[in-house]
Scaffold this active site. Structure first.
Site, PDB file in Angstrom:
ATOM      1  N   GLY A  34       0.336  -1.064   0.073  1.00  0.00           N
ATOM      2  CA  GLY A  34       0.287  -0.008  -0.226  1.00  0.00           C
ATOM      3  C   GLY A  34       0.579   1.068  -0.332  1.00  0.00           C
ATOM      4  O   GLY A  34       1.796   1.665  -0.467  1.00  0.00           O
TER       5      GLY A  34
ATOM      6  N   LEU B  68       1.687   3.431   2.596  1.00  0.00           N
ATOM      7  CA  LEU B  68       2.691   3.978   3.749  1.00  0.00           C
ATOM      8  C   LEU B  68       3.506   2.552   3.506  1.00  0.00           C
ATOM      9  O   LEU B  68       4.787   2.729   3.428  1.00  0.00           O
ATOM     10  CB  LEU B  68       2.265   4.112   4.376  1.00  0.00           C
ATOM     11  CG  LEU B  68       2.751   4.020   6.089  1.00  0.00           C
ATOM     12  CD1 LEU B  68       4.043   4.487   5.980  1.00  0.00           C
ATOM     13  CD2 LEU B  68       2.157   3.366   7.609  1.00  0.00           C
ATOM     14  N   GLY B  69       3.548   1.380   3.446  1.00  0.00           N
ATOM     15  CA  GLY B  69       4.059   0.263   3.263  1.00  0.00           C
ATOM     16  C   GLY B  69       4.745   0.575   2.113  1.00  0.00           C
ATOM     17  O   GLY B  69       6.348  -0.505   2.336  1.00  0.00           O
TER      18      GLY B  69
ATOM     19  N   TYR C  23     -13.589   3.280  13.272  1.00  0.00           N
ATOM     20  CA  TYR C  23     -12.086   2.950  12.533  1.00  0.00           C
ATOM     21  C   TYR C  23     -11.280   3.224  14.188  1.00  0.00           C
ATOM     22  O   TYR C  23     -10.254   2.829  14.686  1.00  0.00           O
ATOM     23  CB  TYR C  23     -12.072   3.742  12.248  1.00  0.00           C
ATOM     24  CG  TYR C  23     -10.748   3.862  11.744  1.00  0.00           C
ATOM     25  CD1 TYR C  23      -9.681   3.066  10.883  1.00  0.00           C
ATOM     26  CD2 TYR C  23      -9.942   5.462  11.663  1.00  0.00           C
ATOM     27  CE1 TYR C  23      -8.448   2.285  10.628  1.00  0.00           C
ATOM     28  CE2 TYR C  23      -8.143   5.162  10.859  1.00  0.00           C
ATOM     29  CZ  TYR C  23      -7.591   3.830  10.477  1.00  0.00           C
ATOM     30  OH  TYR C  23      -6.804   4.255  10.161  1.00  0.00           O
TER      31      TYR C  23
ATOM     32  N   LYS D 145      -8.826   0.843  15.971  1.00  0.00           N
ATOM     33  CA  LYS D 145      -7.427   0.823  16.680  1.00  0.00           C
ATOM     34  C   LYS D 145      -7.167   1.022  17.953  1.00  0.00           C
ATOM     35  O   LYS D 145      -6.351   0.281  18.310  1.00  0.00           O
ATOM     36  CB  LYS D 145      -7.008   1.741  15.547  1.00  0.00           C
ATOM     37  CG  LYS D 145      -6.772   1.777  14.336  1.00  0.00           C
ATOM     38  CD  LYS D 145      -6.299   0.961  13.802  1.00  0.00           C
ATOM     39  CE  LYS D 145      -5.574   0.784  12.154  1.00  0.00           C
ATOM     40  NZ  LYS D 145      -4.039  -0.126  12.094  1.00  0.00           N
TER      41      LYS D 145
ATOM     42  N   ASN E  38      -2.305  12.544   9.138  1.00  0.00           N
ATOM     43  CA  ASN E  38      -2.331  11.738   8.613  1.00  0.00           C
ATOM     44  C   ASN E  38      -1.316  12.092   7.405  1.00  0.00           C
ATOM     45  O   ASN E  38      -0.696  13.615   7.666  1.00  0.00           O
ATOM     46  CB  ASN E  38      -3.222  13.654   8.178  1.00  0.00           C
ATOM     47  CG  ASN E  38      -4.206  13.144   8.928  1.00  0.00           C
ATOM     48  OD1 ASN E  38      -4.496  13.224  10.058  1.00  0.00           O
ATOM     49  ND2 ASN E  38      -5.477  13.175   8.197  1.00  0.00           N
TER      50      ASN E  38
ATOM     51  N   ARG F 159      -4.792  21.061  10.671  1.00  0.00           N
ATOM     52  CA  ARG F 159      -4.855  19.811  11.378  1.00  0.00           C
ATOM     53  C   ARG F 159      -3.151  19.684  10.114  1.00  0.00           C
ATOM     54  O   ARG F 159      -1.987  20.732  10.206  1.00  0.00           O
ATOM     55  CB  ARG F 159      -4.808  19.023   9.495  1.00  0.00           C
ATOM     56  CG  ARG F 159      -6.652  18.193   9.733  1.00  0.00           C
ATOM     57  CD  ARG F 159      -6.540  16.892  10.285  1.00  0.00           C
ATOM     58  NE  ARG F 159      -8.363  17.495  10.134  1.00  0.00           N
ATOM     59  CZ  ARG F 159      -9.442  17.657  11.445  1.00  0.00           C
ATOM     60  NH1 ARG F 159      -8.854  18.591  11.767  1.00  0.00           N
ATOM     61  NH2 ARG F 159     -10.611  16.789  10.907  1.00  0.00           N
TER      62      ARG F 159
ATOM     63  N   ASP G  12     -16.894  19.042   8.947  1.00  0.00           N
ATOM     64  CA  ASP G  12     -15.429  19.912   8.940  1.00  0.00           C
ATOM     65  C   ASP G  12     -14.876  18.103  10.044  1.00  0.00           C
ATOM     66  O   ASP G  12     -13.536  18.298   9.427  1.00  0.00           O
ATOM     67  CB  ASP G  12     -15.441  20.495  10.143  1.00  0.00           C
ATOM     68  CG  ASP G  12     -15.454  22.113   9.508  1.00  0.00           C
ATOM     69  OD1 ASP G  12     -14.794  23.011   8.415  1.00  0.00           O
ATOM     70  OD2 ASP G  12     -16.002  23.030   9.921  1.00  0.00           O
TER      71      ASP G  12
END
Length: 321
Positions: free
Chosen positions: A20, A22-23, A144, A148, A173, A217, A277
């Site tokens: 993926g 990141l992977g 989610y 986790k 993120n 963020r 938001d």
């Protein structure tokens, strides 16, 4: 031989989600750290990591010494709102069963990737790891985030009962080359990059962004995240959670202004305030990562954005050739 190389040499490392976003960066970084590490990526076509028999087969096939669990069913605000049950079930069952089988197969180190969505909605800024259980997460991401966060409880419980060595990392993120640019599932940076580039090419007068632009963020360049995860796996042995971030806070409005500028889009941004938001503010305290395993992010935000935009422009060009 560096201590980094020595750690990985002749080890078999299972990287779930290793193909993926990141992977793929983490696998490249790991390959650069050791010539003799064996990297096993259980592809979803071959192993359904929500199914116990497939997880057992992955351990039997790999004989992994180390597991880095990156695989997740994940998306942006829209995807989270449409799939709360799936996002809870997939992420909980995958992580819980992977850790249990890793324990049974005698894995020596298990690295868990948590999520910033696990933090309470109104966590004091900057988010500190000790605030993680102080309230309920922001509602759109809660299923989610809680799935986790359950893995942190499992990590602590397994360490206490069986001395099982697992660590729990909380990245903000991520963004960077190879991100998900599908507008149905993408996060804000790839979504806005794509909108700006397509609008520029069509000559549109405006693009539409979700919400008010007021929330803030923090973003972490994907290659910095990969480095942090591998550094922690090498050098950190505690179930105390650790934030991975850049420590820089930016409003969504300011972020989009930067992307508009960097992509060369000359139109305006219209805000669809009927859309949510999400969490009001996100900024991490990243001092624990520095203290515990001497890691901090190094990529300048604009430089990282330029790399991401450049990659996406090249990717689109390759598609059209």
């Amino acid at each position: 031989m560096s201590s980094s190389q020595k750690y990985w040499d002749n080890k078999t490392v299972m990287v779930t989600g290793g193909a993926g976003f990141l992977g793929s960066h983490l696998v490249e970084d790991l390959e650069s750290r050791s010539d003799t590490a064996e990297i096993f990526v259980p592809r979803s076509n071959d192993y359904d990591l929500r199914e116990k028999p497939d997880i057992k087969r992955a351990f039997e096939d790999s004989q992994a010494d180390i597991v880095i669990h990156l695989a997740a069913t994940v998306g942006g605000i829209g995807a989270n709102r449409e799939n709360p049950g799936r996002y809870f079930y997939d992420n909980a069952v995958m992580g819980i069963e992977l850790m249990e089988q890793a324990r049974q197969f005698g894995v020596e180190k298990f690295t868990i990737l948590g999520t910033i969505c696990a933090y309470p909605k109104h966590t004091p800024i900057p988010f500190k790891e000790e605030n993680l259980f102080d309230g309920y997460p922001e509602e759109t991401n809660a299923p989610y985030g809680i799935a986790k966060k359950a893995l942190l409880t499992q990590s602590k419980a397994y360490r206490k009962q069986w001395d099982f060595n697992s660590i729990y990392l909380l990245p903000v993120n991520l963004y960077g080359p190879r991100d998900d640019f599908d507008l149905e599932t993408s996060h804000v940076i790839p979504a806005i990059i794509r909108k700006c580039i397509e609008a520029r090419e069509r000559g549109d007068d405006s693009i539409t962004a979700w919400g008010t632009g007021e929330p803030t963020r923090e973003f972490l360049y994907v290659k910095d995240a990969a480095e942090g995860i591998l550094d922690a796996t090498e050098r950190y042995d505690s179930s105390d959670p650790v934030n991975l971030g850049s420590g820089e806070e930016i409003s969504i409005r300011e972020l989009i202004d930067v992307i508009v500028e960097e992509t060369g889009f000359e139109g305006t941004v219209e805000w669809d305030t009927s859309k949510p938001d999400g969490q009001p503010r996100r900024k991490l305290n990243t001092s624990r990562a520095k203290q515990r395993f001497n890691w901090e992010a190094s990529t300048d935000f604009r430089d990282g954005l330029r790399e991401t935009i450049g990659w996406y422009e090249d990717y689109r060009q390759d598609l059209h050739e």
